[in-house]
Design a protein around this motif. Structure first.
Motif, mmCIF file in Angstrom:
data_model
loop_
_atom_site.group_PDB
_atom_site.id
_atom_site.type_symbol
_atom_site.label_atom_id
_atom_site.label_comp_id
_atom_site.label_asym_id
_atom_site.label_seq_id
_atom_site.Cartn_x
_atom_site.Cartn_y
_atom_site.Cartn_z
ATOM 1 N N GLY A 1 0.816 -1.213 0.000
ATOM 2 C CA GLY A 1 0.000 0.000 0.000
ATOM 3 C C GLY A 1 0.845 1.255 0.000
ATOM 4 N N ARG A 2 1.874 1.288 0.849
ATOM 5 C CA ARG A 2 2.735 2.461 0.910
ATOM 6 C C ARG A 2 3.593 2.584 -0.349
ATOM 7 N N ALA A 3 3.969 1.447 -0.920
ATOM 8 C CA ALA A 3 4.730 1.493 -2.176
ATOM 9 C C ALA A 3 3.871 2.060 -3.312
ATOM 10 N N PHE A 4 2.624 1.620 -3.383
ATOM 11 C CA PHE A 4 1.734 2.115 -4.431
ATOM 12 C C PHE A 4 1.353 3.572 -4.200
ATOM 13 N N ALA A 5 1.522 4.066 -2.973
ATOM 14 C CA ALA A 5 1.268 5.481 -2.717
ATOM 15 C C ALA A 5 2.229 6.347 -3.524
ATOM 16 N N ILE A 6 3.491 5.897 -3.629
ATOM 17 C CA ILE A 6 4.480 6.633 -4.427
ATOM 18 C C ILE A 6 4.075 6.610 -5.905
ATOM 19 N N TYR A 7 3.699 5.426 -6.380
ATOM 20 C CA TYR A 7 3.235 5.293 -7.761
ATOM 21 C C TYR A 7 1.962 6.124 -7.971
ATOM 22 N N GLY A 8 1.065 6.104 -6.977
ATOM 23 C CA GLY A 8 -0.201 6.828 -7.095
ATOM 24 C C GLY A 8 -0.020 8.324 -7.183
ATOM 25 N N ILE A 9 0.992 8.857 -6.494
ATOM 26 C CA ILE A 9 1.258 10.290 -6.596
ATOM 27 C C ILE A 9 1.510 10.677 -8.051
ATOM 28 N N ALA A 10 2.320 9.870 -8.736
ATOM 29 C CA ALA A 10 2.633 10.155 -10.138
ATOM 30 C C ALA A 10 1.384 10.080 -11.009
ATOM 31 N N VAL A 11 0.547 9.054 -10.793
ATOM 32 C CA VAL A 11 -0.632 8.845 -11.634
ATOM 33 C C VAL A 11 -1.678 9.939 -11.427
ATOM 34 N N VAL A 12 -1.877 10.367 -10.182
ATOM 35 C CA VAL A 12 -2.933 11.334 -9.883
ATOM 36 C C VAL A 12 -2.460 12.771 -10.065
ATOM 37 N N VAL A 13 -1.199 13.045 -9.725
ATOM 38 C CA VAL A 13 -0.705 14.420 -9.785
ATOM 39 C C VAL A 13 -0.337 14.829 -11.206
ATOM 40 N N ALA A 14 0.171 13.890 -12.015
ATOM 41 C CA ALA A 14 0.599 14.239 -13.380
ATOM 42 C C ALA A 14 -0.522 14.864 -14.218
ATOM 43 N N PRO A 15 -1.767 14.316 -14.212
ATOM 44 C CA PRO A 15 -2.824 14.973 -14.982
ATOM 45 C C PRO A 15 -3.177 16.354 -14.453
ATOM 46 N N VAL A 16 -2.893 16.596 -13.159
ATOM 47 C CA VAL A 16 -3.168 17.904 -12.580
ATOM 48 C C VAL A 16 -2.134 18.926 -13.049
ATOM 49 N N ILE A 17 -0.870 18.513 -13.060
ATOM 50 C CA ILE A 17 0.209 19.412 -13.471
ATOM 51 C C ILE A 17 0.210 19.606 -14.982
ATOM 52 N N GLY A 18 -0.247 18.596 -15.732
ATOM 53 C CA GLY A 18 -0.194 18.632 -17.186
ATOM 54 C C GLY A 18 -0.745 19.903 -17.813
ATOM 55 N N PRO A 19 -2.013 20.266 -17.539
ATOM 56 C CA PRO A 19 -2.557 21.485 -18.163
ATOM 57 C C PRO A 19 -1.798 22.740 -17.756
ATOM 58 N N THR A 20 -1.378 22.821 -16.485
ATOM 59 C CA THR A 20 -0.641 23.999 -16.031
ATOM 60 C C THR A 20 0.705 24.102 -16.737
ATOM 61 N N LEU A 21 1.451 22.992 -16.734
ATOM 62 C CA LEU A 21 2.766 22.986 -17.362
ATOM 63 C C LEU A 21 2.654 23.205 -18.871
ATOM 64 N N GLY A 22 1.680 22.516 -19.491
ATOM 65 C CA GLY A 22 1.484 22.689 -20.928
ATOM 66 C C GLY A 22 1.114 24.117 -21.284
ATOM 67 N N GLY A 23 0.234 24.728 -20.471
ATOM 68 C CA GLY A 23 -0.143 26.120 -20.714
ATOM 69 C C GLY A 23 1.024 27.073 -20.555
ATOM 70 N N TRP A 24 1.841 26.842 -19.508
ATOM 71 C CA TRP A 24 2.992 27.720 -19.271
ATOM 72 C C TRP A 24 4.017 27.601 -20.397
ATOM 73 N N ILE A 25 4.266 26.370 -20.838
ATOM 74 C CA ILE A 25 5.234 26.159 -21.917
ATOM 75 C C ILE A 25 4.779 26.833 -23.202
ATOM 76 N N THR A 26 3.501 26.625 -23.560
ATOM 77 C CA THR A 26 3.016 27.195 -24.824
ATOM 78 C C THR A 26 2.873 28.713 -24.745
ATOM 79 N N ASP A 27 2.596 29.240 -23.544
ATOM 80 C CA ASP A 27 2.495 30.694 -23.396
ATOM 81 C C ASP A 27 3.856 31.368 -23.448
ATOM 82 N N ASN A 28 4.914 30.682 -23.008
ATOM 83 C CA ASN A 28 6.221 31.311 -22.867
ATOM 84 C C ASN A 28 7.269 30.805 -23.856
ATOM 85 N N TYR A 29 7.081 29.607 -24.402
ATOM 86 C CA TYR A 29 8.055 29.066 -25.345
ATOM 87 C C TYR A 29 7.314 28.641 -26.614
ATOM 88 N N THR A 30 7.556 27.427 -27.106
ATOM 89 C CA THR A 30 6.834 26.916 -28.270
ATOM 90 C C THR A 30 6.275 25.541 -27.926
#
Length: 527
Positions: free
Chosen positions: A139-168
């Motif tokens: 359970g604790r091992a999958f918590a580390i894996y779960g952080i990546a699975v759940v947090v990545a879709p949250v960061i994705g739009p923010t990071l993608g928006g920042w990259i496209t707004d400031n770079y290419t």
């Protein structure tokens, strides 16, 4: 420190291994959402229409879905570590080529290869920690894996928006290259093949490897065509389109033929018998619900903020960020809970919080603030760890070790397929409910209506001093009322979408309480 009881196959620290495999997990899941906010930039940069550019998303999902279902079998035949590294390398090279793409057809082709690599990684990323840790610490091992699975879709739009707004837009893909290289180096140094999987592979080769080509073809046609139907259906009027109808028929026939074919194979490419296991089958269904809610909200909250409230891509993405931090904090607690609370009750409680979060969003109105959207995501983030970790952990309970590759593949299929179903359901409902609410609201907008007359009187006072003539004033009032009506219609439709997602969460509660075992993982309590 080496955790005793695991099947690590070497002397590496299993906690370090959980972190290492999470790097590629984060990279792959991030890529499912990061490109969404860059579509308009991609279309403009490659001289393509926005409808054509959507194939950048669809091609990845189709390839991902096809390889995901058979990756458990491939990992067993090729060797888990070897197959995993091949997939990471393919994903990394394809990301580089995507960033250097010179035309839309080239980008779509490279995205197909990227999807093949990404889909192949996911099952090994779960199976490696499952074998590295004893059941009471999974359970604790999958918590580390779960952080990546759940947090990545949250960061994705923010990071993608920042990259496209400031770079290419090119950097949306190029960002994967250094992460992929780091993952390859660490996996090669730290991850070792478990003895049990090596023995299983040797046994398969000694008995003569029988490749289930027909099963692979049925999986590819069934899931590939289904993904196209779900992604393109709303844009093409669903079954009124011969294009969508054709793909739907091929998908249905392929998936129906797949069931009897795989159940009668000695070495099936997809072990459908696992779905007959009461506990695993329940985990599969609840993961479908979880994927639908997670991916649909990740797409529709930023979309609503941008389209209806004028947020930039970066600002809309930041509304999801507080939820990501909450998830990171709660994942370790959720990992510990699987040894204390039976998974069925943890999942039911988590799903109840998720349903409450969706109900909270149905209170949105035209005065929506950033903090309201952020709190909605925080409430959702509180429930998700107590759903995701128990599902992931319980899905391996009672299964022989040689089935972990297949089990991991099917659970990941459930998450991705659930996400596609959730987004498709939300898109369809949004379009249909907009039509419904528009027809109902227009019934109350007529010149003799007292409310309409009062609205026009107030608008005349506002626009009268700004317009150059009476005709200009009248036109401005008409346009303003039309915009106001369109916004109200859209908000009512979004409210209906979030109501439907709350019902999906309630369905997950029912499945968990009705079908899952009462056993507390790692403690040996009877069911």
């Amino acid at each position: 420190m080496v955790v005793k009881g695991g099947d690590l196959g070497g002397s590496s620290n299993p906690w370090l291994i959980a972190v290492v495999v999470s790097i590629a997990t984060f990279m792959e899941v991030l890529d499912t959402t990061i490109a969404n906010v860059a579509l308009r930039h991609i279309a403009g940069g490659l001289a393509a229409g926005i409808d054509q550019a959507t194939w950048v998303i669809t091609s990845y999902l189709v390839a991902n879905a096809i390889v995901l279902s058979i990756s458990g079998w491939l990992a067993t035949v090729i060797g888990r570590k070897r197959f995993y590294m091949i997939c990471v390398a393919l994903f990394t090279i394809s990301s580089l080529l995507c960033g250097l793409a010179w035309s839309l057809p080239a980008l779509v082709a490279f995205r197909v290869f990227q999807g093949l690599g990404g889909g192949g990684m996911a099952p090994s990323e779960q199976a490696i920690p499952a074998d590295a840790f004893p059941p009471e610490q999974r359970g604790r091992a999958f918590a580390i894996y779960g952080i990546a699975v759940v947090v990545a879709p949250v960061i994705g739009p923010t990071l993608g928006g920042w990259i496209t707004d400031n770079y290419t837009w090119h950097w949306v893909f190029l960002i994967n290259v250094p992460m992929g290289i780091l993952s390859l180096l660490l996996v090669n140094s730290l991850v070792h093949e478990p003895a049990s999987t090596a023995a299983e592979r040797k046994k398969l080769r000694q008995n003569g490897l029988s490749v289930d080509y027909i099963g692979f073809l049925l999986v590819a046609l069934g899931l590939g065509c289904l993904e196209v139907v779900l992604d393109e259906g709303q844009r093409n009027d669903w079954f009124d389109s011969t294009y969508i109808l054709g793909f739907a028929v091929v998908s249905a026939i392929s998936l129906l033929l797949l069931i009897p074919w795989e159940l009668t194979r000695k070495e099936p490419i997809v072990d459908l018998r696992l779905l007959g296991n009461r506990n695993f089958g329940s985990c599969f269904v609840v993961m479908l619900c979880t994927g639908a809610i997670l991916i649909a909200t990740t797409q529709f909250l930023p979309q609503m903020l941008q389209e209806q409230f004028g947020y930039t891509a970066t600002l809309a993405g930041t509304a999801l960020s507080p939820g990501g931090f909450v998830t990171m904090m709660l994942m370790p607690l959720a990992g510990r809970s699987v040894n204390i609370v039976p998974p069925k009750y943890a999942i039911a409680g988590g799903m109840a919080v998720v349903a409450g979060a969706m109900w909270y969003v149905t209170g949105l109105n035209g005065d929506l603030t950033w903090s309201y959207a952020a709190w909605a995501r925080v409430f959702l983030a509180i429930g998700l760890p107590f759903v995701f970790i128990p599902i992931t952990t319980a899905s391996y309970e009672g299964l022989p070790r040689e089935k972990t590759n297949q089990a991991s593949a099917l659970i990941n299929v459930a998450r991705n397929l659930g996400g596609s179903l959730g987004v498709s359901l939300a898109q369809t409902m949004l379009a249909q409910r907009e039509q419904f609410h528009q027809s109902r609201l227009i019934e109350h907008v007529y010149p003799s209506s007292p409310q309409y007359q009062e609205t026009v009187r107030q608008a005349e006072q506002f626009f009268g001093s700004k317009a150059s003539s009476a005709a200009d004033t009248s036109q401005r009032i008409t346009d303003w009322i039309g915009q106001l009506l369109a916004k109200q219609v859209a908000l009512l439709a979004y409210i209906d979408v979030f109501w439907s997602l709350s019902l999906i969460a309630i369905a997950g509660i029912v499945v968990a309480l009705t079908f899952m075992s009462n056993k507390t993982l790692g403690k040996g309590h009877p069911s």
